[in-house]
Structure formats: structure tokens, C-alpha cells
Design an enzyme around this catalytic site. Structure first.
Site, PDB file in Angstrom:
ATOM      1  N   GLU A 234       0.885  -1.173   0.000  1.00 58.03           N
ATOM      2  CA  GLU A 234       0.000   0.000   0.000  1.00 58.03           C
ATOM      3  C   GLU A 234       0.915   1.213   0.000  1.00 58.03           C
ATOM      4  OE1 GLU A 234      -1.372   3.266   1.137  1.00 58.03           O
ATOM      5  OE2 GLU A 234      -1.922   2.355   3.057  1.00 58.03           O
ATOM      6  N   CYS A 268      -2.185   8.637   3.172  1.00 56.26           N
ATOM      7  CA  CYS A 268      -2.237   8.217   1.773  1.00 56.26           C
ATOM      8  C   CYS A 268      -3.641   8.368   1.211  1.00 56.26           C
ATOM      9  CB  CYS A 268      -1.784   6.765   1.638  1.00 56.26           C
ATOM     10  SG  CYS A 268      -0.066   6.474   2.086  1.00 56.26           S
TER      11      CYS A 268
END
Length: 461
Positions: A234, A268
Site C-alpha cells: 500500500e 495516503c
């Protein structure tokens, strides 16, 4: 980078740690392998009992660990406590659902007969020790969303946490130990990034997961590929936040402020690019900018603070470079945009209009409270701008038109589409991205199965 607690609010180094040497790393790898041999055979009920105990401890200690998190990486203490509570919720969710998520699967009877079998099934078995390379921005949550499913699946964990959150990293090992998990089920490795490659190459480590930067992801994926080991990555994100004419503009603007500035924008999945239809552009921008201006920036230990410092001086420097580059290219600063004087690594909530494709901030992830604005003439242009990025983690769409929703869900290149709300992870829903935001999924049943040996069991007639 030294392994140390450095308070972002004032730059003071509070505690330093020696990196573990080769002998200690070897001892922990041996322990992980030995523990896995027995832990893998434990029943789901036993694993669930231990996980519930760990969740109870974390919930009881959220005030104390929240202050540690705030001290180490600058998150407002109210948000730090909420992070701990969210982790406890996810731990209980996996404790309650793992047996069901990993239950044997029975193929259709017709397919079993067609294969010539008297019986067949699919069984999920644990892989072994999994290395987790985790970031500082959600120092509990990023780890727990790996650890809870991995431990419930029968794996054991090795954590290489970010070097600026060592106390949080050590707390996590101690948490699982005090909950009663066998020694070696979850271990923290106080090591620098340079030591990751050798550990990942060790045959006892069966897989790896990383949340972090694109370069870090490339390095881990390269080594894992060479060693033929499973990975989940990720990485970064530059999520679009699209506002269409039918949207509730007032609510969209209020949520947009939180979506951009939670955790000082160091997320993020924070909305970063605000793409607004021309019919509602002026109204949205006015409300959004006023909301950004009104935020309380200050001491993260203060209960009223909404935006604390960034985690590092380098983080501030990076934002300054991106904003200055945009301004030189013709972007307009609607609020913020200037590094404040005084101690600590602060940067004000900032809104930039007139951003173009040739500016760095259009192409790169702004990891801090800086929002970029884009005007879209219609839905087609909104989709075009939203997809004009190398990242594809999540997305936000504001509209009350079902046709708009169908089009965005079909065409947005992202691992998630959140309609009339901001992106937020939940243990029941898969989380991850496409393009350079990584691959694989965390959370939900998809996340717990990522580190399982999916085994076909076939019985002859």
C-alpha cells in the site's frame, strides 16, 4: 535515520535506541519460526480469546498510548486516542469473524463429481512468519490492520516500524505479549531500513507487507520477487475529491476540510485534489477556503488543536518545495502557503488554485495539509482530471445523480469510490489501490486471505 523519539512540536530528541545487532535478529527469526510451528495449530477460539484480550488492553490504555503517539509523530492527541479505539474495534472484528472468513469452502457437487472426486474442498492455511514494514503516520492502525488478520489466520508477525516511532513499536510487541499470545507470535525489530533486505531474503520469512513510499515499495517488491515471496503493498495516493452540480455543496466543503487535514494531511487516503464542476466551483471554493482558514493549528497535546505539526522537518521542506514550485508556475494561494516562524515542524492549511499538469504538485503526492483545486467543465473532464495521476488508492465523489455515480464507479481508476463521504477504512471492507498505489488488499476477508496458503483438498472416489 536514527531510531529515536523526536517531538515534532519542538524538535527535541527525547529518547534514542540502538539498532538490534545480527545476533538478536537471528534469535528473533529463530523464535518466530519455532513459534509458528505450534501456534499454527491453535484453534480459532483460542486465537480469538487472545485477540479480544489484546483489544481490551489497548482500549484501556488508549489515553497513555495516545500521548506516546502524539509525542512521537505529532498527531493531535484526540485523533491518537481515536486511532487506538479504531484498532481495538478491528481486533475484535477479526476475532469474531476469522473462523467464518477462513472456513473450508465446498465446491459445487457437480464440479466435485466431474473432477472424479468423492469429496473436495478448499482450505486456508497460514504461511508462516510475515515481515511487516510499516510507516509512522498511523503508527498503531497500520500495524493492527496487518497484525489482527495475520495472527487470527495462524501466522506470526515481525514488525519493522518507522524509525521515528520506536516507543509505539515496542508497545505493540508488549501488548500482544501481555494479552497472552505465545512468545514469538509478534515481535518488533528495532532496525534501520538497510537491514530489511537481508531479513526478507531469509528463508524463514515467508511473505511481506509494506505501507509506505513508492521507492520503499519498489525495493521490497524487487527482493520479494527475486525470492518468490508473496507481498502486499500500500503505497502513495493522490486521491480526487469530485464535486458535481447536484451535490450538497455546504456539506461537501465541510467534509473536504477534514478529508484534507486529518492527521495534518499526512495520509495516503487523504483527499488531495479537489475537482469541482464549474457550476458550483465558486461556492465550494469559498466555503472550503474559509473552513481551512478556521482550523486551529497548535500544540498537538491540546484537546482543541485540529492540526498539529508534521512528523519531520523534511516533511515541511518537501511541502515548501511543492508549493513554491506551483506558485512559480502560476498557481494562486488562497490561504496558507507560508512556513511559520517558531519551534516545531508546522505548516499551515493551504489551498492552491490554478494548478496545471506541468507543476510538481500535480504529479507528486503532497503529504501535508495542502489542497489543490481544479475546475471541471463537465463529468467527462472531471473523470479525466481524476485519473490523471500515477496513483489510484481511493476517491471521493459528491453527487445526488445516480447516473453520475454509475459513471464514476465504472471509470475512476482507484481501489475505492466513496460517494457523498470521505474515504475511511473499516475492517469489513477491502482496502488497497491500483497503479503505483500498490497491489493486494488489506482488511475484510480479502485481507486475511492474502497471507494464506489456499489449498485444494481432493479425495478420490
Amino acid at each position: 535515520m536514527p531510531i529515536a523519539t523526536v517531538n515534532p512540536a519542538n524538535g527535541e530528541t527525547l529518547r534514542t535506541y540502538e539498532a538490534m545487532g545480527e545476533e538478536e535478529i537471528e534469535r528473533r527469526l529463530q523464535l518466530a519460526e519455532a513459534t509458528f510451528r505450534t501456534y499454527r495449530t491453535t484453534a480459532f477460539d483460542e486465537r480469538a480469546r487472545l485477540m479480544h484480550r489484546a483489544a481490551d488492553l489497548l482500549e484501556e490504555e488508549q489515553e497513555a498510548i495516545g500521548k506516546v503517539i502524539t509525542t512521537e509523530m505529532g498527531k493531535p492527541v484526540k485523533q491518537a486516542r481515536a486511532e487506538a479505539a479504531k484498532c481495538a474495534k478491528a481486533m475484535r472484528w477479526y476475532a469474531d469473524h476469522a473462523a467464518e472468513l477462513l472456513a473450508d469452502e465446498e465446491p459445487a457437487e457437480s464440479d466435485v463429481k466431474d473432477s472424479g472426486a468423492s469429496r473436495a474442498l478448499v482450505r486456508y492455511r497460514p504461511l508462516g512468519p510475515v515481515l511487516a514494514v510499516m510507516p509512522w503516520n498511523f503508527p498503531l492502525w497500520q500495524v493492527i490492520r496487518f497484525a489482527a488478520p495475520a495472527l487470527m489466520a495462524g501466522n506470526v508477525g515481525l514488525l519493522k516500524h518507522a524509525s521515528n516511532v520506536p516507543q509505539t513499536a515496542l508497545y505493540l510487541e508488549d501488548l500482544f505479549h501481555r494479552a497472552g499470545f505465545p512468545e514469538g507470535c509478534f515481535q518488533t525489530l528495532l532496525i534501520g531500513s538497510a537491514a530489511v533486505d537481508d531479513i526478507l531474503r531469509d528463508e524463514r520469512v515467508r511473505a511481506a507487507t509494506l505501507t509506505g513510499s513508492e521507492p520503499a515499495g519498489r525495493a521490497v517488491a524487487s527482493t520479494a520477487g527475486e525470492m518468490i515471496k508473496k507481498t502486499v503493498l500500500e503505497l502513495g495516493g493522490s486521491d480526487p475529491f469530485v464535486v458535481m452540480p447536484s451535490a450538497d455543496v455546504d456539506r461537501a466543503a465541510r467534509v473536504a476540510v477534514t478529508a484534507r487535514t486529518q492527521n495534518a494531511g499526512q495520509s495516503c487516503i487523504a483527499a488531495k485534489r479537489f475537482i469541482v464542476h464549474t457550476d458550483v466551483y465558486d461556492a465550494f471554493v469559498e466555503r472550503f477556503t474559509e473552513g481551512m482558514k478556521a482550523l486551529t493549528v497548535g500544540d498537538p497535546m491540546d484537546e482543541d488543536t485540529e492540526v498539529g505539526p508534521l512528523s519531520s522537518e523534511q516533511g515541511v521542506d518537501d511541502l515548501v518545495e511543492l508549493v513554491d514550485d506551483a506558485v512559480r508556475g502560476g498557481a494562486h494561494v488562497l490561504c496558507g502557503g507560508e512556513r511559520p516562524d517558531g519551534p516545531g515542524w508546522y505548516y499551515p492549511p493551504t489551498v492552491l488554485a490554478g494548478v496545471t499538469r506541468d507543476m510538481r504538485i500535480h504529479r507528486e503526492e503532497a503529504f501535508g495539509p495542502v489542497a489543490t483545486l481544479y475546475r471541471a467543465a463537465d463529468l467527462d473532464e472531471a473523470v479525466l482530471i481524476a485519473n490523471d495521476t500515477d496513483f489510484g488508492l481511493s476517491s471521493n465523489v459528491w453527487t445526488r445523480d445516480d447516473a453520475d455515480v454509475d459513471r464514476f464507479v465504472r471509470d475512476l481508476e482507484a481501489g475505492g469510490v466513496y460517494v457523498n463521504g470521505m474515504t475511511a477504512s473499516h475492517p469489513a471492507f477491502p482496502f488497497g489501490g491500483v497503479k503505483r498505489s500498490g497491489y493486494g488488499r488489506e482488511l475484510s476477508g480479502h485481507g486475511i486471505r492474502e497471507f494464506c496458503n489456499i489449498t485444494t483438498v481432493w479425495h478420490g472416489a
